[in-house]
Design a protein around this motif. Sequence first.
Motif, PDB file in Angstrom:
ATOM      1  N   HIS A 195      -7.586  -0.306  -0.493  1.00  0.00           N
ATOM      2  CA  HIS A 195      -7.112  -1.678  -0.297  1.00  0.00           C
ATOM      3  C   HIS A 195      -8.205  -2.518   0.354  1.00  0.00           C
ATOM      4  O   HIS A 195      -8.727  -2.166   1.405  1.00  0.00           O
ATOM      5  CB  HIS A 195      -5.860  -1.674   0.594  1.00  0.00           C
ATOM      6  CG  HIS A 195      -5.404  -3.034   1.001  1.00  0.00           C
ATOM      7  ND1 HIS A 195      -4.899  -3.313   2.253  1.00  0.00           N
ATOM      8  CD2 HIS A 195      -5.404  -4.218   0.321  1.00  0.00           C
ATOM      9  CE1 HIS A 195      -4.590  -4.586   2.332  1.00  0.00           C
ATOM     10  NE2 HIS A 195      -4.893  -5.158   1.181  1.00  0.00           N
TER      11      HIS A 195
ATOM     12  N   PRO B 255      -3.849   4.020  -2.523  1.00  0.00           N
ATOM     13  CA  PRO B 255      -4.862   3.136  -3.101  1.00  0.00           C
ATOM     14  C   PRO B 255      -5.935   2.739  -2.093  1.00  0.00           C
ATOM     15  O   PRO B 255      -5.724   2.794  -0.875  1.00  0.00           O
ATOM     16  CB  PRO B 255      -4.036   1.903  -3.491  1.00  0.00           C
ATOM     17  CG  PRO B 255      -2.953   1.860  -2.453  1.00  0.00           C
ATOM     18  CD  PRO B 255      -2.596   3.303  -2.212  1.00  0.00           C
TER      19      PRO B 255
ATOM     20  N   TRP C 237      -1.235  -7.391 -11.767  1.00  0.00           N
ATOM     21  CA  TRP C 237      -1.817  -6.074 -12.004  1.00  0.00           C
ATOM     22  C   TRP C 237      -2.291  -5.939 -13.448  1.00  0.00           C
ATOM     23  O   TRP C 237      -1.802  -6.604 -14.350  1.00  0.00           O
ATOM     24  CB  TRP C 237      -0.811  -4.963 -11.693  1.00  0.00           C
ATOM     25  CG  TRP C 237       0.425  -4.971 -12.516  1.00  0.00           C
ATOM     26  CD1 TRP C 237       0.666  -4.283 -13.679  1.00  0.00           C
ATOM     27  CD2 TRP C 237       1.627  -5.716 -12.268  1.00  0.00           C
ATOM     28  NE1 TRP C 237       1.925  -4.549 -14.158  1.00  0.00           N
ATOM     29  CE2 TRP C 237       2.538  -5.428 -13.304  1.00  0.00           C
ATOM     30  CE3 TRP C 237       2.013  -6.606 -11.259  1.00  0.00           C
ATOM     31  CZ2 TRP C 237       3.802  -5.997 -13.368  1.00  0.00           C
ATOM     32  CZ3 TRP C 237       3.280  -7.174 -11.326  1.00  0.00           C
ATOM     33  CH2 TRP C 237       4.160  -6.862 -12.367  1.00  0.00           C
TER      34      TRP C 237
ATOM     35  N   THR D 155       0.833  -1.203   0.000  1.00  0.00           N
ATOM     36  CA  THR D 155       0.000   0.000   0.000  1.00  0.00           C
ATOM     37  C   THR D 155       0.863   1.248   0.000  1.00  0.00           C
ATOM     38  O   THR D 155       0.635   2.189  -0.774  1.00  0.00           O
ATOM     39  CB  THR D 155      -0.934   0.011   1.218  1.00  0.00           C
ATOM     40  OG1 THR D 155      -1.829  -1.101   1.153  1.00  0.00           O
ATOM     41  CG2 THR D 155      -1.746   1.302   1.281  1.00  0.00           C
TER      42      THR D 155
ATOM     43  N   THR E 112      -2.712   4.860 -12.852  1.00  0.00           N
ATOM     44  CA  THR E 112      -2.015   3.659 -13.331  1.00  0.00           C
ATOM     45  C   THR E 112      -1.715   3.706 -14.817  1.00  0.00           C
ATOM     46  O   THR E 112      -0.926   2.888 -15.311  1.00  0.00           O
ATOM     47  CB  THR E 112      -2.835   2.387 -13.040  1.00  0.00           C
ATOM     48  OG1 THR E 112      -4.126   2.488 -13.671  1.00  0.00           O
ATOM     49  CG2 THR E 112      -3.016   2.175 -11.543  1.00  0.00           C
TER      50      THR E 112
ATOM     51  N   ALA F   4      -5.731   1.521  -7.466  1.00  0.00           N
ATOM     52  CA  ALA F   4      -4.720   2.581  -7.421  1.00  0.00           C
ATOM     53  C   ALA F   4      -5.058   3.785  -8.291  1.00  0.00           C
ATOM     54  O   ALA F   4      -4.255   4.719  -8.386  1.00  0.00           O
ATOM     55  CB  ALA F   4      -3.365   2.003  -7.833  1.00  0.00           C
TER      56      ALA F   4
ATOM     57  N   ILE G  38      -3.611  -5.643  -8.427  1.00  0.00           N
ATOM     58  CA  ILE G  38      -3.664  -4.178  -8.493  1.00  0.00           C
ATOM     59  C   ILE G  38      -4.319  -3.767  -9.801  1.00  0.00           C
ATOM     60  O   ILE G  38      -3.966  -4.275 -10.863  1.00  0.00           O
ATOM     61  CB  ILE G  38      -2.242  -3.575  -8.447  1.00  0.00           C
ATOM     62  CG1 ILE G  38      -1.473  -4.061  -7.229  1.00  0.00           C
ATOM     63  CG2 ILE G  38      -2.309  -2.045  -8.475  1.00  0.00           C
ATOM     64  CD1 ILE G  38       0.024  -3.788  -7.321  1.00  0.00           C
TER      65      ILE G  38
ATOM     66  N   ILE H 142       2.754   1.788  -3.371  1.00  0.00           N
ATOM     67  CA  ILE H 142       1.869   2.355  -4.394  1.00  0.00           C
ATOM     68  C   ILE H 142       1.650   3.843  -4.141  1.00  0.00           C
ATOM     69  O   ILE H 142       1.728   4.671  -5.062  1.00  0.00           O
ATOM     70  CB  ILE H 142       0.528   1.599  -4.434  1.00  0.00           C
ATOM     71  CG1 ILE H 142       0.743   0.160  -4.900  1.00  0.00           C
ATOM     72  CG2 ILE H 142      -0.464   2.309  -5.342  1.00  0.00           C
ATOM     73  CD1 ILE H 142      -0.481  -0.724  -4.743  1.00  0.00           C
TER      74      ILE H 142
ATOM     75  N   TYR I  57      -6.960  -6.809  -2.916  1.00  0.00           N
ATOM     76  CA  TYR I  57      -7.215  -5.960  -4.080  1.00  0.00           C
ATOM     77  C   TYR I  57      -6.813  -4.527  -3.769  1.00  0.00           C
ATOM     78  O   TYR I  57      -7.147  -3.984  -2.713  1.00  0.00           O
ATOM     79  CB  TYR I  57      -8.691  -5.993  -4.487  1.00  0.00           C
ATOM     80  CG  TYR I  57      -8.947  -5.168  -5.735  1.00  0.00           C
ATOM     81  CD1 TYR I  57      -8.472  -5.591  -6.974  1.00  0.00           C
ATOM     82  CD2 TYR I  57      -9.610  -3.946  -5.665  1.00  0.00           C
ATOM     83  CE1 TYR I  57      -8.657  -4.825  -8.109  1.00  0.00           C
ATOM     84  CE2 TYR I  57      -9.813  -3.179  -6.804  1.00  0.00           C
ATOM     85  CZ  TYR I  57      -9.321  -3.621  -8.022  1.00  0.00           C
ATOM     86  OH  TYR I  57      -9.493  -2.860  -9.145  1.00  0.00           O
ATOM     87  N   PHE I  58      -6.091  -3.915  -4.710  1.00  0.00           N
ATOM     88  CA  PHE I  58      -5.635  -2.534  -4.576  1.00  0.00           C
ATOM     89  C   PHE I  58      -6.154  -1.732  -5.766  1.00  0.00           C
ATOM     90  O   PHE I  58      -5.769  -1.994  -6.910  1.00  0.00           O
ATOM     91  CB  PHE I  58      -4.109  -2.465  -4.549  1.00  0.00           C
ATOM     92  CG  PHE I  58      -3.477  -3.191  -3.393  1.00  0.00           C
ATOM     93  CD1 PHE I  58      -3.122  -2.511  -2.238  1.00  0.00           C
ATOM     94  CD2 PHE I  58      -3.259  -4.565  -3.459  1.00  0.00           C
ATOM     95  CE1 PHE I  58      -2.541  -3.183  -1.166  1.00  0.00           C
ATOM     96  CE2 PHE I  58      -2.683  -5.238  -2.396  1.00  0.00           C
ATOM     97  CZ  PHE I  58      -2.321  -4.553  -1.246  1.00  0.00           C
TER      98      PHE I  58
END
Length: 249
Positions: free
Chosen positions: A159, A157, A172, A146, A220, A215, A193, A149, A212-213
Amino acid sequence: MIDLLSLESYCNEVLQVDEFNDYCPNGLQVEAARQVEKLMLGVTACQALIQAAEEWGADALLVHHGYFWKGEGLALRGVKANRVGALFRQRTALLAYHLPLDAHQTYGNNRQLGERLGLLPANPVAEGSLIWQTSLSEPISAAELTQRIADRLHRRPTHIAPNERPLKRIGWCTGAAQDAIMEAAGQGLDAYISGEISEQTVHLARELGIHYFAAGHHATERYGVQALGRHLAERFSLEYRFVDVENPV
């Protein structure tokens, strides 16, 4: 300087656009110039980016999100008319590459995000998949990922944590790829991600046991177009500039 159609042809070949069944046309979308000497880069061809291109005197815009998406109205009216009209008035061409720019092994958003987050070497989880993966030599905590990122994308992000296990296999896919979480879990990844999150993503992450992130879609997908733009500028002796139009999503 390079002829606009020659620039498009080169990009199409490098990104192998014919290999993709996309939601929009890839390549030249608005032919409003003939020669390109100044190339502006951005994520989305919004009005703010078009205005920045006019102020800089760009001959062409190169973006990830262009126009003419499947399912949208065909008429050039409202916002679309304003954008396309401005491009023609200021003689700024528009080139856009969507899935081909996500997937490219060197300039793609997924490859570039992996480099940004220190998750290389990496590779797609399966042939034809847009999800990339890496296996860390030493597992890290969800809190560490976390923070990484947040530090490297300048955006903390969202999370979703289904458990407290350390993370070793991380996958990702940039942008709006939250629905691929089931594929990610099916590949045995500890974490996934992407850019966006939907209401159902929370439940799926918990029930599938995968971290799960989310972002940020924009956050991204800032890096592929920059990598491609740098390459084009070096190859064809172009001036180039990336404009990051702020977007919290």
